[in-house]
Design a protein around this motif. Sequence first.
Motif, PDB file in Angstrom:
ATOM      1  N   ALA A   1       0.826  -1.211   0.000  1.00 58.91           N
ATOM      2  CA  ALA A   1       0.000   0.000   0.000  1.00 58.91           C
ATOM      3  C   ALA A   1       0.857   1.256   0.000  1.00 58.91           C
ATOM      4  N   ALA A   2       1.939   1.259   0.777  1.00 57.80           N
ATOM      5  CA  ALA A   2       2.809   2.439   0.849  1.00 57.80           C
ATOM      6  C   ALA A   2       3.456   2.733  -0.492  1.00 57.80           C
ATOM      7  N   LEU A   3       3.842   1.696  -1.216  1.00 61.92           N
ATOM      8  CA  LEU A   3       4.411   1.892  -2.550  1.00 61.92           C
ATOM      9  C   LEU A   3       3.338   2.353  -3.529  1.00 61.92           C
ATOM     10  N   ASP A   4       2.139   1.778  -3.396  1.00 60.11           N
ATOM     11  CA  ASP A   4       1.041   2.174  -4.287  1.00 60.11           C
ATOM     12  C   ASP A   4       0.628   3.624  -4.053  1.00 60.11           C
ATOM     13  N   GLU A   5       0.599   4.040  -2.784  1.00 58.91           N
ATOM     14  CA  GLU A   5       0.221   5.408  -2.439  1.00 58.91           C
ATOM     15  C   GLU A   5       1.375   6.398  -2.611  1.00 58.91           C
ATOM     16  N   LYS A   6       2.553   5.849  -2.911  1.00 59.06           N
ATOM     17  CA  LYS A   6       3.761   6.672  -3.133  1.00 59.06           C
ATOM     18  C   LYS A   6       4.138   7.518  -1.909  1.00 59.06           C
ATOM     19  N   VAL A   7       3.944   6.930  -0.720  1.00 58.65           N
ATOM     20  CA  VAL A   7       4.379   7.628   0.497  1.00 58.65           C
ATOM     21  C   VAL A   7       5.802   7.225   0.876  1.00 58.65           C
ATOM     22  N   THR A   8       6.382   6.299   0.110  1.00 56.18           N
ATOM     23  CA  THR A   8       7.781   5.920   0.270  1.00 56.18           C
ATOM     24  C   THR A   8       8.250   5.315  -1.036  1.00 56.18           C
ATOM     25  N   ASP A   9       9.544   5.007  -1.090  1.00 52.42           N
ATOM     26  CA  ASP A   9      10.106   4.298  -2.239  1.00 52.42           C
ATOM     27  C   ASP A   9      11.194   3.366  -1.736  1.00 52.42           C
ATOM     28  N   LEU A  10      11.810   2.655  -2.646  1.00 51.93           N
ATOM     29  CA  LEU A  10      12.787   1.644  -2.245  1.00 51.93           C
ATOM     30  C   LEU A  10      14.087   2.235  -1.747  1.00 51.93           C
ATOM     31  N   ASN A  11      14.285   3.523  -1.957  1.00 50.68           N
ATOM     32  CA  ASN A  11      15.545   4.154  -1.568  1.00 50.68           C
ATOM     33  C   ASN A  11      15.478   4.845  -0.202  1.00 50.68           C
ATOM     34  N   GLU A  12      14.277   5.059   0.325  1.00 49.77           N
ATOM     35  CA  GLU A  12      14.181   5.780   1.595  1.00 49.77           C
ATOM     36  C   GLU A  12      14.800   4.964   2.734  1.00 49.77           C
ATOM     37  N   ILE A  13      15.482   5.666   3.621  1.00 50.76           N
ATOM     38  CA  ILE A  13      16.079   5.048   4.791  1.00 50.76           C
ATOM     39  C   ILE A  13      15.330   5.510   6.037  1.00 50.76           C
ATOM     40  N   PHE A  14      14.902   4.567   6.836  1.00 48.35           N
ATOM     41  CA  PHE A  14      14.213   4.843   8.106  1.00 48.35           C
ATOM     42  C   PHE A  14      15.204   4.632   9.243  1.00 48.35           C
ATOM     43  N   ASP A  15      15.183   5.510  10.217  1.00 46.71           N
ATOM     44  CA  ASP A  15      16.116   5.429  11.344  1.00 46.71           C
ATOM     45  C   ASP A  15      15.367   4.957  12.583  1.00 46.71           C
ATOM     46  N   CYS A  16      15.379   3.649  12.803  1.00 43.52           N
ATOM     47  CA  CYS A  16      14.647   3.042  13.912  1.00 43.52           C
ATOM     48  C   CYS A  16      15.457   3.148  15.199  1.00 43.52           C
ATOM     49  N   THR A  17      14.900   3.838  16.183  1.00 46.54           N
ATOM     50  CA  THR A  17      15.563   4.009  17.472  1.00 46.54           C
ATOM     51  C   THR A  17      15.039   3.042  18.528  1.00 46.54           C
ATOM     52  N   GLY A  18      14.144   2.153  18.111  1.00 42.81           N
ATOM     53  CA  GLY A  18      13.560   1.197  19.054  1.00 42.81           C
ATOM     54  C   GLY A  18      12.169   1.558  19.510  1.00 42.81           C
ATOM     55  N   ARG A  19      11.725   2.789  19.178  1.00 41.30           N
ATOM     56  CA  ARG A  19      10.359   3.180  19.519  1.00 41.30           C
ATOM     57  C   ARG A  19       9.903   4.293  18.588  1.00 41.30           C
ATOM     58  N   LEU A  20       8.613   4.269  18.289  1.00 35.89           N
ATOM     59  CA  LEU A  20       7.995   5.293  17.459  1.00 35.89           C
ATOM     60  C   LEU A  20       7.164   6.185  18.364  1.00 35.89           C
ATOM     61  N   ASN A  21       7.561   7.443  18.502  1.00 39.76           N
ATOM     62  CA  ASN A  21       6.842   8.387  19.353  1.00 39.76           C
ATOM     63  C   ASN A  21       5.654   8.980  18.597  1.00 39.76           C
ATOM     64  N   ILE A  22       4.485   8.944  19.250  1.00 39.33           N
ATOM     65  CA  ILE A  22       3.257   9.481  18.667  1.00 39.33           C
ATOM     66  C   ILE A  22       2.600  10.344  19.728  1.00 39.33           C
ATOM     67  N   GLY A  23       2.885  11.619  19.716  1.00 38.71           N
ATOM     68  CA  GLY A  23       2.364  12.494  20.758  1.00 38.71           C
ATOM     69  C   GLY A  23       2.897  12.068  22.114  1.00 38.71           C
ATOM     70  N   ASP A  24       1.967  11.787  23.023  1.00 38.14           N
ATOM     71  CA  ASP A  24       2.360  11.380  24.373  1.00 38.14           C
ATOM     72  C   ASP A  24       2.537   9.873  24.512  1.00 38.14           C
ATOM     73  N   THR A  25       2.312   9.117  23.440  1.00 35.91           N
ATOM     74  CA  THR A  25       2.446   7.660  23.495  1.00 35.91           C
ATOM     75  C   THR A  25       3.549   7.207  22.546  1.00 35.91           C
ATOM     76  N   TYR A  26       3.795   5.903  22.547  1.00 35.14           N
ATOM     77  CA  TYR A  26       4.821   5.385  21.648  1.00 35.14           C
ATOM     78  C   TYR A  26       4.562   3.909  21.387  1.00 35.14           C
ATOM     79  N   ILE A  27       5.169   3.414  20.311  1.00 38.30           N
ATOM     80  CA  ILE A  27       5.128   1.993  19.961  1.00 38.30           C
ATOM     81  C   ILE A  27       6.548   1.463  20.038  1.00 38.30           C
ATOM     82  N   ARG A  28       6.757   0.422  20.801  1.00 36.89           N
ATOM     83  CA  ARG A  28       8.084  -0.159  20.937  1.00 36.89           C
ATOM     84  C   ARG A  28       8.312  -1.259  19.899  1.00 36.89           C
ATOM     85  N   GLU A  29       9.565  -1.581  19.675  1.00 32.96           N
ATOM     86  CA  GLU A  29       9.916  -2.739  18.865  1.00 32.96           C
ATOM     87  C   GLU A  29       9.804  -4.006  19.705  1.00 32.96           C
TER      88      GLU A  29
END
Length: 463
Positions: A216-244
């Motif tokens: 879906a992300a490729l179809d919606e063109k919100v990313t491509d195969l060259n983008e690099i994501f920097d995973c720090t072990g958690r995704l911060n979303i406002g006052d909450t977060y998602i851990r790995e």
Amino acid sequence: MGSKTIKKHILHCSIFLLGLFGILFCYLVYIQIFQADELNANPLNRRGASMDIVRGSILDCQGRQLAGSQAPGERHYPYGAAMAPVTGYVGEQLGSAGLENILGDELSGQSRQLRGLGPAGQLLQSDRGNDIKLTVDAQLQQLAYEALGSYKGAVVVLDADTGAVLTMVSKPAVDPSLVETQWTELSQREDSPLLNRAAQGLYPPGSAIKVLIADAALDEKVTDLNEIFDCTGRLNIGDTYIRESHGAVHGKVNLQEALTHSCNFTFGTLAMRMHGSGLEDAFKRFGFADTFDGEIQEAKSHLPDFKKLGDGDTAQVGIGQSELLVTPVRMAMLACAFANGGSMMLPYMVDEVVSPGGVVLRKAEPVKWREVTTRQRAGLISSFMENAVQNGTGSGAAVPGVRVTGKTGTAENASGAEHGWFIGTAELPGRTIAFCIIVENSGGGGSAAAPIARQLIINLQNR
């Protein structure tokens, strides 16, 4: 009272009675013509188990008997609980369920044409029903059932090219011949042994859904195969977060590496970029908003109202959580689509209906349900899934000499330990299979579900 008045009352009474007979006649015609199929398919309709008919056999793809009768009103199931989700059951008091219900007409030799003739049709009916040959492989079914061990869960294996069901296991299960005598006890058990978890069990898919999110992300063109994501072990979303999972820190990863290592940071981020409409379109495109017809009575997926989700819940959908609930059958279909160039096949179990005289009355034909993605993206996601088995979380399913693709999932469960998922495909001589395994409360897809897939692949490889 004069004779004319009496005659007038008699006439009115006669007209009234004729009207009632007319209404009754119309109602009988309505039932016979318009409601016949619905009433005949009702599980409480015991006519399919006619006391004068020796019910036909249900056979696996090699002709092994899965359900059979030696005399009218008698039924035995040689594979017992292992085959229960496939055969269903039939009884004098409870009616029928599963294929015993859906194929009741064929098994009792009562075709739609004969049924439409009413009592006259019974004169033309054979004293033995038709046999049903399935696409299911009894040997593989038994192996999958045993491989689940003491865990609850489900295993689905499809022929990726055709959609034919090779295995549909649900555990716990019960020998169909015991259902009627033990109904009260079985219906009250907390572990729901009468539920076909493969087709009717609804679970959060966990990280197994990330293959859809990547497409879906490729179809919606919100990313491509060259983008690099920097995973720090958690995704911060406002006052909450998602851990790995397990406290992992993936560092800098591209989309392929993110899928290989099941990076929550990446897929939560992608889901938020697509917002509600992008995610909704993707799940609809892959058929999760719809049901399909056929012998498999699947529960409908539960999708959230995507457009009303906040960022936190949107990110949770990206890792297969939030309100998202799906069946194992549907996840096997998802894996099948990536192996089949973007074509999602309609799953089916009935291969042939054969008369007592050996005449094939009906032969199944594979049906493409829909195109869910492009051939190019299907191949790309399939290569990502192959890398997940070779170098990532799905390594427990790897088989030397076989191209195996897969995606693990660990789904949070409010009532206990996490559920372990594994979906994927394997290219074997002459066929490609797609599969889905869920092991309830097992704690992880890579450790619990992927090794079961490996057992199934090796079994088919060595035949």
